[in-house]
Design an enzyme around this catalytic site. Sequence first.
Site, PDB file in Angstrom:
ATOM      1  N   LYS A   1      -2.112 -13.471  18.135  1.00 22.51           N
ATOM      2  CA  LYS A   1      -1.861 -12.619  19.299  1.00 22.51           C
ATOM      3  C   LYS A   1      -2.060 -13.339  20.632  1.00 22.51           C
ATOM      4  CE  LYS A   1      -0.978  -9.173  16.588  1.00 22.51           C
ATOM      5  NZ  LYS A   1       0.409  -8.698  16.409  1.00 22.51           N
TER       6      LYS A   1
ATOM      7  N   HIS B   1       8.475  -7.895   7.377  1.00 23.15           N
ATOM      8  CA  HIS B   1       7.985  -7.344   8.636  1.00 23.15           C
ATOM      9  C   HIS B   1       7.328  -8.391   9.525  1.00 23.15           C
ATOM     10  CE1 HIS B   1       8.537  -3.000   7.695  1.00 23.15           C
ATOM     11  NE2 HIS B   1       8.524  -3.465   6.455  1.00 23.15           N
TER      12      HIS B   1
ATOM     13  N   ARG C   1       0.830  -1.205   0.000  1.00 23.04           N
ATOM     14  CA  ARG C   1       0.000   0.000   0.000  1.00 23.04           C
ATOM     15  C   ARG C   1       0.861   1.249   0.000  1.00 23.04           C
ATOM     16  NH1 ARG C   1      -5.758  -0.406   2.949  1.00 23.04           N
ATOM     17  NH2 ARG C   1      -6.281  -2.556   2.411  1.00 23.04           N
TER      18      ARG C   1
ATOM     19  N   ASP D   1       5.014 -13.404  16.665  1.00 16.79           N
ATOM     20  CA  ASP D   1       4.916 -12.034  16.174  1.00 16.79           C
ATOM     21  C   ASP D   1       6.257 -11.616  15.608  1.00 16.79           C
ATOM     22  OD1 ASP D   1       3.677  -9.646  15.633  1.00 16.79           O
ATOM     23  OD2 ASP D   1       2.892  -9.403  17.656  1.00 16.79           O
TER      24      ASP D   1
ATOM     25  N   ASP E   1      33.763 -55.170   1.798  1.00  9.11           N
ATOM     26  CA  ASP E   1      32.978 -55.962   2.741  1.00  9.11           C
ATOM     27  C   ASP E   1      32.159 -55.051   3.657  1.00  9.11           C
ATOM     28  OD1 ASP E   1      35.766 -57.565   2.283  1.00  9.11           O
ATOM     29  OD2 ASP E   1      34.051 -58.933   2.461  1.00  9.11           O
TER      30      ASP E   1
ATOM     31  N   GLY F   1       1.708   3.345  11.178  1.00  5.29           N
ATOM     32  CA  GLY F   1       2.693   2.273  11.076  1.00  5.29           C
ATOM     33  C   GLY F   1       4.113   2.769  11.104  1.00  5.29           C
TER      34      GLY F   1
END
Length: 644
Positions: free
Chosen positions: A308, A200, A23, A402, A533, A44
């Site tokens: 979580k 991430h 994004r 996480d 052998d 973020g």
Amino acid sequence: MCDITVTHAETPCKGSLIVVSNRLPFVLVRNEETQSLSRKASAGGLVTAVAPVVIRGNGLWVGWPGIQLTSEEEPIPESDPSDQTPTAGLKSSQVVSVNLDPKIFDSYYNGCCNKTFWPLFHSMPGRATFSSDHWKNYVTVNKHFAKRTIEALEKHHKNNKSNGTPIVWIHDYHLMLASNWVREQAEERKLECRMAFFLHIPFPPWDIFRLFPWSDEILQGMLGCDMVGFHIQDYCLNFVDCCQRNLGCRVDRNNLLVEHGGRTVRVRPLPIGIPYDRFVHLAETAEKVLKTSKMKIVLGVDRLDYTKGLVNRLQAFESLLVKYPEHRGKVSLLQISVPSRTDVKEYRELKEEVDQLVGRINGRFTTANWAPIRYIYDYVGQAELAALYRDAAVCLVTPLRDGMNLVAKEFVACQINKVPGVLVISPFAGAGEMMHEALQCNPYEIDDAAEVIHRALTMPEDERILRMSRLRSREQECDVNHWMRTFMKAMGTVEFDDIGTTTMQPVSIDDFDDYLLKYIGYNHKVAILLDYDGTLAPIAPHPDLAILSPETKNILYKLSNHSDVYVAIISGRSVDNVKKMVGIEGITYAGNHGLEILHPDGSKFVHPMPIEYEHKVSYLLKALQDSVSFLTIFSRRGFYEFYI
């Protein structure tokens, strides 16, 4: 967990940064009446750390805008003048949007990324689904991202000819294939760039990663970059191990290097930080949310996701109330669960399970003046969240798995009170590897987790102060700016001290244990040394009964005619006897453990008998030749065996 404004220290950089992520650093919103577009800020750590560097260096950001555009040429609006977020100065000319067909995007994002990679990379393969259709669409989207990245690279070279070699930095599990196509097309068009990838989320160990049917393609895609970054050392080692075991790459575990396609790829732990000073400021200015100081608050802040460990956490808190009833009426768990993927069945089922568990525990322990759990299923504003961080007695960060978990770092930054709270963290969160002063808590051990929470609630003040001061000092130093500088250092774009070995060293003798057959070079023969052998033939009651099977003999014959293979049979038998038993010309035979060697050209080597033993050996042979058929002669230099 919240939108933040941050002032960045200057990060020295040679060359512009072209960021490629699923994004854009903001979401576009279309006005239904006017059809005009506007920006909505995104939260973020990636946006906070990277956007200012892109802005200052006149770089570019490639990503999906969050909605379907009329075309990829539809103009991107400029930021609002009142915008104070890190992306405020990002011009529309610095944005390259990726427009995707909604059905293909859904299959790529909700199918392959969220139903396959997310559970698999979090070491929960039982939750993963494997679909060839989702995979095909993942490939399609990655190719399109690569195409748009090349267009961004061409745009950069046209407008920034004197700004150094750009860095193309690709992010996360959504785009693990893109770098190979970017590299291929950049080389074809002679567009200079350096490439990096950062994951991430966790990278799983080999025995889990190999479950993915197209695991080789993922590794090759990531290795298309010059550097691959992860949050912690464990993920780096997992990746290096997969490269060696899946692809047969030559690796250097000490220096975290992988040799692939004639290039050396650096693998680096780059633990992301937070804008520490910003959270301190929020904690200092936020109004009090918890109205009573008598009640101790145990705080949990998580996106509602099965990774979580929310169910485990609630069960641990219930166990605490059972084992330590003195906490009843004095301690409450405040659990904030941010809605996530509400259209996915698994997440709806998780919400229902959590709702029922909260209801059952509250029904079991609630009194007229106290409820054990306060549950908020909603987004929480940044100021309110900072206040909760600041005033909580304990913060539980106990995921089952996480990548990093920034809640732990945000809580530490907000601990400005004279007597701070206590951080309880899972060893399965990336942050748990470096936050050593926090209390470690295994979320799978419900009763042990209850004991850890009890210890946190009853910890002496001096111990709380000592632990938190050390945690705060580390997080202040290793903030989000430090993460960005560390990345630039790892890419070799800033003037720093020596950063260690960055290329694979020549193969040494020590490497041969691991790489003997694959890496001795094309100009050498492969030596196959075999016993007779017990190796080529089974052990038998009498030496003459140890017969070579036709299948084994046929394989040896084919190997002996291979120009790059050298075959030798080494035995305790006499050299003539072992040659008779094998019966293949053109290979080397060594008898009597190497004392006699018969070469393919017919020449023969016989180790001379030590002078001091000649008389004794002759006497023994003469005395025993009528009574034994096999003789072993021991000496200080070894032992010799003869067939008589």
